[in-house]
Scaffold this motif. Structure first.
Motif, PDB file in Angstrom:
ATOM      1  N   PRO A 109       0.794  -1.240   0.000  1.00  0.00           N
ATOM      2  CA  PRO A 109       0.000   0.000   0.000  1.00  0.00           C
ATOM      3  C   PRO A 109       0.824   1.288   0.000  1.00  0.00           C
ATOM      4  N   THR A 110       1.917   1.355   0.751  1.00  0.00           N
ATOM      5  CA  THR A 110       2.661   2.616   0.889  1.00  0.00           C
ATOM      6  C   THR A 110       3.893   2.680  -0.021  1.00  0.00           C
ATOM      7  N   LYS A 111       3.915   1.863  -1.059  1.00  0.00           N
ATOM      8  CA  LYS A 111       5.106   1.785  -1.898  1.00  0.00           C
ATOM      9  C   LYS A 111       5.437   3.117  -2.564  1.00  0.00           C
ATOM     10  N   ARG A 112       4.413   3.846  -2.984  1.00  0.00           N
ATOM     11  CA  ARG A 112       4.662   5.092  -3.729  1.00  0.00           C
ATOM     12  C   ARG A 112       5.301   6.181  -2.870  1.00  0.00           C
ATOM     13  N   PHE A 113       5.270   6.018  -1.554  1.00  0.00           N
ATOM     14  CA  PHE A 113       5.896   7.017  -0.687  1.00  0.00           C
ATOM     15  C   PHE A 113       7.379   6.746  -0.444  1.00  0.00           C
TER      16      PHE A 113
END
Length: 291
Positions: A109-113
């Motif tokens: 879920p938080t890969k783009r950050f």
């Protein structure tokens, strides 16, 4: 192509060659001075030209004195540096490889950050984090221990960044899916397939980590206050600051000891780069061109 068109190119080539010669001299002259003066006695070094050999060849005597001085402090510092490099740089390379591969080939879920955070971590100089790290480690009670130097070395944002982008092209998703269909687990896929494909990128990452840990000065300087845990960088500087006279109370030529110790401290880096030259050169350009 006419002569008028070739002339500017030749002039540009001459200018670029002259610049490269100056840069090469800037790098090699200090090393040459170090090698030459490490072969001299204290007297011949003070009375001769610094960039030429003079007097008796005393390199082996200087090396013996360097390791014997101050009850063998140089040997302890060398072992400390090897410890910090093997555990810190080696561990940092392993963690960067695992994290870079995970970022490249797994979705969460938080890969783009992570990419903006990673770029921010690379942009922040290590010296800016040294004091906050010292305060945090001081509260944890691990200052003046090897862990105060090793733990920050395990964090390698640049290595993680390089592995992450290399893994996107070097490790095809089709191969991973085929291995999963055959029943292989994720760890086995990483160990048997991905790690081999990532090897060209791991050598530059390991070399960068090695050089950073080997030349690490500011962090150990503020973390360590006992000479028994000093690396070579801090130890040699400590000798230089504490001994400004040409001869110490024991009669040993401290200048020659510092020069010889400095020469011994740069040899491992030079040898490692020469031995792994073809690997890190290919790793730097691997994956930069797509078919």
């Amino acid at each position: 192509m006419t002569i008028q068109q070739l002339r500017p190119r030749r002039q540009k080539s001459v200018v670029l060659t002259a610049i490269m010669v100056l840069l090469l001299a800037y790098v090699l002259i200090p090393i040459a001075w170090l090698v030459i003066n490490a072969t001299k006695t204290q007297e011949s070094r003070l009375t001769s030209f610094g960039l030429w050999f003079s007097g008796d060849f005393s390199l082996w005597e200087n090396i013996t004195q360097t390791f014997a001085y101050a009850d063998g402090e140089f040997g302890r510092w060398l072992l400390n540096t090897l410890l910090y490099v093997v555990v810190g740089a080696g561990g940092g390379t392993v963690l960067a490889t695992l994290a870079g591969y995970g970022l490249a080939r797994f979705d969460f879920p938080t890969k783009r950050f992570f990419l903006p955070a990673l770029l921010g971590a690379i942009a922040i100089p290590a010296t800016a984090l040294a004091v906050p790290t010292f305060l945090m480690f001081s509260q944890a009670g691990i200052t003046n221990t090897p862990w105060a130097v090793i733990l920050p070395s395990l964090v390698n944002p640049l290595g993680l960044y390089l592995v992450r982008f290399f893994a996107q092209d070097a490790v095809p998703e089709e191969i991973l899916q085929a291995a999963r269909i055959d029943g292989a687990g994720e760890f086995r896929i990483f160990r048997s397939i991905a790690l081999r494909l990532l090897m060209p990128a791991l050598v530059p990452v390991l070399l960068f980590s090695f050089v950073t840990s080997w030349n690490n000065y500011f962090l150990p300087l503020i973390m360590l206050n006992e000479s028994k845990w000093f690396p070579l960088t801090v130890g040699l500087n400590n000798w230089s600051m504490q001994n400004q006279q040409a001869v110490t109370a024991t009669g040993l030529p401290i200048d020659n000891i510092i020069i010889t110790g400095s020469l011994l401290s740069v040899i491992p880096t030079i040898v490692l780069f020469l031995l792994l030259q073809r690997y890190w050169e290919s790793g730097l350009v691997a994956g930069s061109v797509k078919e």
